[in-house]
Design a protein around this motif. Structure first.
Motif: not given
Length: 72
Positions: A1, A3-4, A7, A10, A56-57, A59-63
């Motif tokens: 979290m 890490k998100l 960003d 986002r 959330f999505f 930022s999650s997919f960006r990693q």
């Protein structure tokens, strides 16, 4: 979290979606183009939920954007 939350780009986009949804909905209602599906408080809650969901999505997919998932 953590890490998100780092960003920032986002997070700004998520806040934009959270603010834009109610503004667009109320603007459409003002112009008479609304379907009247939500009341004003439901629109604000849905806007916040959409902003958080988008952030959330995205930022999650960006990693995972630099990973190659194609089979060799």
């Amino acid at each position: 979290m953590k890490k998100l939350l780092k960003d920032r780009q986002r997070i700004r986009l998520g806040v934009f979606v959270a603010v834009a949804f109610p503004l667009i909905y109320f603007g459409m209602n003002f112009l008479g183009w609304s379907n009247g599906m939500f009341s004003w408080w439901e629109t604000l809650l849905v806007g916040l939920f959409n902003g958080a969901f988008f952030w959330f999505f995205m930022s999650s997919f960006r990693q995972f954007r630099d990973e190659d998932v194609a089979p060799q």
